[in-house]
Motif scaffolding. Structure first.
Motif, PDB file in Angstrom:
ATOM      1  N   LYS A 107       0.766  -1.133   0.053  1.00  0.00           N
ATOM      2  CA  LYS A 107       0.231  -0.024  -0.183  1.00  0.00           C
ATOM      3  C   LYS A 107       1.000   1.285   0.125  1.00  0.00           C
ATOM      4  O   LYS A 107       0.403   2.292  -0.305  1.00  0.00           O
ATOM      5  CB  LYS A 107      -0.963  -0.296   1.062  1.00  0.00           C
ATOM      6  CG  LYS A 107      -2.039  -1.122   1.002  1.00  0.00           C
ATOM      7  CD  LYS A 107      -3.055  -1.082   2.254  1.00  0.00           C
ATOM      8  CE  LYS A 107      -3.972  -2.398   2.081  1.00  0.00           C
ATOM      9  NZ  LYS A 107      -5.151  -2.316   3.146  1.00  0.00           N
ATOM     10  N   THR A 108       2.254   1.038   0.451  1.00  0.00           N
ATOM     11  CA  THR A 108       3.138   2.239   0.110  1.00  0.00           C
ATOM     12  C   THR A 108       3.499   2.252  -1.313  1.00  0.00           C
ATOM     13  O   THR A 108       3.748   3.726  -1.648  1.00  0.00           O
ATOM     14  CB  THR A 108       4.033   1.983   1.159  1.00  0.00           C
ATOM     15  OG1 THR A 108       3.701   2.066   2.626  1.00  0.00           O
ATOM     16  CG2 THR A 108       5.330   3.365   1.022  1.00  0.00           C
ATOM     17  N   GLY A 109       3.802   1.320  -1.878  1.00  0.00           N
ATOM     18  CA  GLY A 109       4.421   1.134  -3.256  1.00  0.00           C
ATOM     19  C   GLY A 109       3.499   1.302  -4.318  1.00  0.00           C
ATOM     20  O   GLY A 109       3.465   2.168  -5.339  1.00  0.00           O
ATOM     21  N   TYR A 110       2.382   0.286  -4.334  1.00  0.00           N
ATOM     22  CA  TYR A 110       1.440   0.317  -5.219  1.00  0.00           C
ATOM     23  C   TYR A 110      -0.018   0.097  -4.775  1.00  0.00           C
ATOM     24  O   TYR A 110      -0.710  -0.887  -5.077  1.00  0.00           O
ATOM     25  CB  TYR A 110       1.743  -0.745  -6.423  1.00  0.00           C
ATOM     26  CG  TYR A 110       2.546  -1.752  -5.855  1.00  0.00           C
ATOM     27  CD1 TYR A 110       1.911  -2.882  -5.251  1.00  0.00           C
ATOM     28  CD2 TYR A 110       3.984  -1.656  -5.988  1.00  0.00           C
ATOM     29  CE1 TYR A 110       2.795  -3.736  -4.560  1.00  0.00           C
ATOM     30  CE2 TYR A 110       4.857  -2.646  -5.302  1.00  0.00           C
ATOM     31  CZ  TYR A 110       4.208  -3.833  -4.801  1.00  0.00           C
ATOM     32  OH  TYR A 110       5.083  -4.785  -4.252  1.00  0.00           O
ATOM     33  N   PRO A 111      -0.696   1.114  -4.141  1.00  0.00           N
ATOM     34  CA  PRO A 111      -2.074   1.115  -3.322  1.00  0.00           C
ATOM     35  C   PRO A 111      -3.015   1.017  -4.745  1.00  0.00           C
ATOM     36  O   PRO A 111      -4.165   0.434  -4.157  1.00  0.00           O
ATOM     37  CB  PRO A 111      -2.162   2.315  -2.800  1.00  0.00           C
ATOM     38  CG  PRO A 111      -1.273   3.279  -3.340  1.00  0.00           C
ATOM     39  CD  PRO A 111      -0.078   2.713  -3.875  1.00  0.00           C
ATOM     40  N   GLN A 112      -2.757   1.295  -5.904  1.00  0.00           N
ATOM     41  CA  GLN A 112      -3.923   1.494  -6.946  1.00  0.00           C
ATOM     42  C   GLN A 112      -4.285   0.303  -7.408  1.00  0.00           C
ATOM     43  O   GLN A 112      -5.455  -0.092  -7.908  1.00  0.00           O
ATOM     44  CB  GLN A 112      -3.617   2.213  -8.051  1.00  0.00           C
ATOM     45  CG  GLN A 112      -2.591   1.581  -9.091  1.00  0.00           C
ATOM     46  CD  GLN A 112      -1.053   1.709  -8.294  1.00  0.00           C
ATOM     47  OE1 GLN A 112      -0.944   2.280  -7.317  1.00  0.00           O
ATOM     48  NE2 GLN A 112       0.118   1.550  -8.929  1.00  0.00           N
ATOM     49  N   LEU A 113      -3.268  -0.978  -7.007  1.00  0.00           N
ATOM     50  CA  LEU A 113      -3.566  -2.491  -7.477  1.00  0.00           C
ATOM     51  C   LEU A 113      -4.692  -3.077  -6.655  1.00  0.00           C
ATOM     52  O   LEU A 113      -4.564  -2.717  -5.260  1.00  0.00           O
ATOM     53  CB  LEU A 113      -2.242  -3.023  -7.917  1.00  0.00           C
ATOM     54  CG  LEU A 113      -1.381  -2.559  -8.829  1.00  0.00           C
ATOM     55  CD1 LEU A 113       0.034  -3.384  -8.755  1.00  0.00           C
ATOM     56  CD2 LEU A 113      -1.831  -2.414 -10.053  1.00  0.00           C
ATOM     57  N   PRO A 114      -5.486  -4.117  -7.156  1.00  0.00           N
ATOM     58  CA  PRO A 114      -6.096  -4.926  -6.371  1.00  0.00           C
ATOM     59  C   PRO A 114      -5.257  -5.669  -5.287  1.00  0.00           C
ATOM     60  O   PRO A 114      -4.005  -5.775  -5.611  1.00  0.00           O
ATOM     61  CB  PRO A 114      -6.773  -5.867  -7.152  1.00  0.00           C
ATOM     62  CG  PRO A 114      -6.866  -5.032  -8.427  1.00  0.00           C
ATOM     63  CD  PRO A 114      -5.590  -4.418  -8.598  1.00  0.00           C
ATOM     64  N   LEU A 115      -5.964  -6.130  -4.123  1.00  0.00           N
ATOM     65  CA  LEU A 115      -4.911  -6.869  -3.159  1.00  0.00           C
ATOM     66  C   LEU A 115      -4.175  -8.045  -3.946  1.00  0.00           C
ATOM     67  O   LEU A 115      -3.186  -8.331  -3.490  1.00  0.00           O
ATOM     68  CB  LEU A 115      -5.792  -7.051  -1.776  1.00  0.00           C
ATOM     69  CG  LEU A 115      -6.361  -5.811  -1.042  1.00  0.00           C
ATOM     70  CD1 LEU A 115      -7.188  -6.569   0.356  1.00  0.00           C
ATOM     71  CD2 LEU A 115      -5.199  -5.146  -0.392  1.00  0.00           C
ATOM     72  N   GLU A 116      -5.269  -8.884  -4.435  1.00  0.00           N
ATOM     73  CA  GLU A 116      -4.365 -10.044  -5.041  1.00  0.00           C
ATOM     74  C   GLU A 116      -3.357  -9.512  -5.800  1.00  0.00           C
ATOM     75  O   GLU A 116      -2.049 -10.321  -5.787  1.00  0.00           O
ATOM     76  CB  GLU A 116      -5.554 -10.837  -5.958  1.00  0.00           C
ATOM     77  CG  GLU A 116      -4.855 -12.161  -6.523  1.00  0.00           C
ATOM     78  CD  GLU A 116      -5.969 -12.849  -7.240  1.00  0.00           C
ATOM     79  OE1 GLU A 116      -5.590 -13.869  -7.722  1.00  0.00           O
ATOM     80  OE2 GLU A 116      -7.258 -12.255  -7.284  1.00  0.00           O
ATOM     81  N   LYS A 117      -3.234  -8.626  -6.718  1.00  0.00           N
ATOM     82  CA  LYS A 117      -2.111  -8.420  -7.542  1.00  0.00           C
ATOM     83  C   LYS A 117      -1.027  -7.638  -6.570  1.00  0.00           C
ATOM     84  O   LYS A 117       0.167  -7.772  -7.024  1.00  0.00           O
ATOM     85  CB  LYS A 117      -2.577  -7.334  -8.623  1.00  0.00           C
ATOM     86  CG  LYS A 117      -3.475  -8.057  -9.529  1.00  0.00           C
ATOM     87  CD  LYS A 117      -3.758  -7.112 -10.780  1.00  0.00           C
ATOM     88  CE  LYS A 117      -4.553  -7.978 -11.969  1.00  0.00           C
ATOM     89  NZ  LYS A 117      -4.905  -6.924 -12.964  1.00  0.00           N
TER      90      LYS A 117
END
Length: 307
Positions: free
Chosen positions: A195-205
């Protein structure tokens, strides 16, 4: 007339004799009647006494029946209580046996865990000693007492120079330096990093991207790696095949990933290098008190961008 008188006297004498016999017979009959009456009264008294005895016997029989029924009921209650107590004792015996077996198993497992921790610490010390031996590359013992004097020899760095070359907390090389320590263990707060690096992705990804980078980092450094995700809010188990070289853990319901990370740090033997990646200041302070080295999530993200 004379004959008639004689006949009359004879008849009178017979009549008197008959009357006397009748009186005698009546007296005898009265006597027998009185005796019979007395016998009848005696028999009636005996009958009444026998009837009383029968009534008393029947009452005693009823009392005996009641006492027998009460005794049977009491005996049945005592038998039921004894059976219940027997079942309770058997249950307690089973619980005691299970507790003893669980205690024995816990002792065996505890000993196994302690042996594992001790062996791991010993391997860490041995690897550290071998690393020091390779790093120092000590020559055969040819030193002299004068060589032990503390001084700066020509061509060596002074303490100030060494301090000047110390790595910054934001330098990814610092993570490589930490993971190069013998038996190093990297513990990652999964969602804190993603969530610090790529929060825009879904949790699975997010999970797949982080675990892929950690797998390659584990292959490069050879360090042990554990990634912890918060599983308290999961509605169903996550179907995930952990990548090679990375241990993946989800926290149980009611337990946060931060607590699992602290448990992992406490489980390690004192002296083993443990690096915890999290931007949470509370987690960082807690693991630092337990002897681990906290690093920021940004540092791991920078290092994974070079993988």
């Amino acid at each position: 007339d004379e004959a008639g008188r004689h006949e009359l006297e004879r008849l009178r004498a017979e009549l008197a004799e008959a009357r006397a016999q009748t009186r005698t017979e009546n007296e005898r009959l009265r006597t027998e009647l009185d005796a019979a009456r007395k016998d009848a009264e005696s028999l009636q008294r005996k009958l009444r006494s026998a009837q009383s005895d029968v009534k008393r016997g029947e009452a005693a029989l009823r009392r005996s029946g009641s006492e027998i029924e009460a005794a049977r009921a009491d005996a049945a209650a005592r038998v039921a209580a004894a059976e219940s107590e027997s079942r309770r004792l058997k249950a307690r015996l089973g619980e005691a046996e299970a507790a003893v077996e669980a205690g024995r198993r816990a002792v065996r497992e505890g000993r196994s865990v302690e042996d594992m921790r001790l062996r791991l610490l010993l391997d860490t010390v041995l690897d550290a000693a071998q690393g020091l031996r390779r790093e120092l590359a000590l020559p055969p013992v040819t030193s002299r007492p004068a060589d032990s004097v503390d001084a700066v020899e020509p061509g060596t760095l002074s303490p100030k120079d060494v301090a000047a070359r110390a790595l910054s907390d934001t330098d990814p090389a610092l993570l490589d330096q930490l993971l190069s320590l013998p038996q190093a263990h990297l513990v990652v707060d999964g969602y804190n990093v993603t969530k610090t690096g790529y929060p825009q992705l879904p949790l699975e990804k997010q999970r797949l991207r982080l675990l892929g980078g950690l797998s390659m980092l584990a292959a490069q450094t050879g360090a042990e790696m554990t990634c912890v995700f918060d599983g308290a809010e999961l509605a169903a188990p996550v179907l995930l095949a952990p990548p090679r070289g990375v241990r993946v853990l989800f926290s149980k319901p009611g337990v946060t990933a931060d607590e699992v990370i602290r448990q992992l740090v406490r489980a390690e033997p004192s002296g083993r290098p443990v690096v915890v990646v999290s931007a949470d200041r509370e987690v960082a302070d807690g693991v630092a008190r337990s002897g681990a080295r906290p690093v920021a999530s940004v540092l791991l993200l920078k290092r994974l961008s070079r993988v």
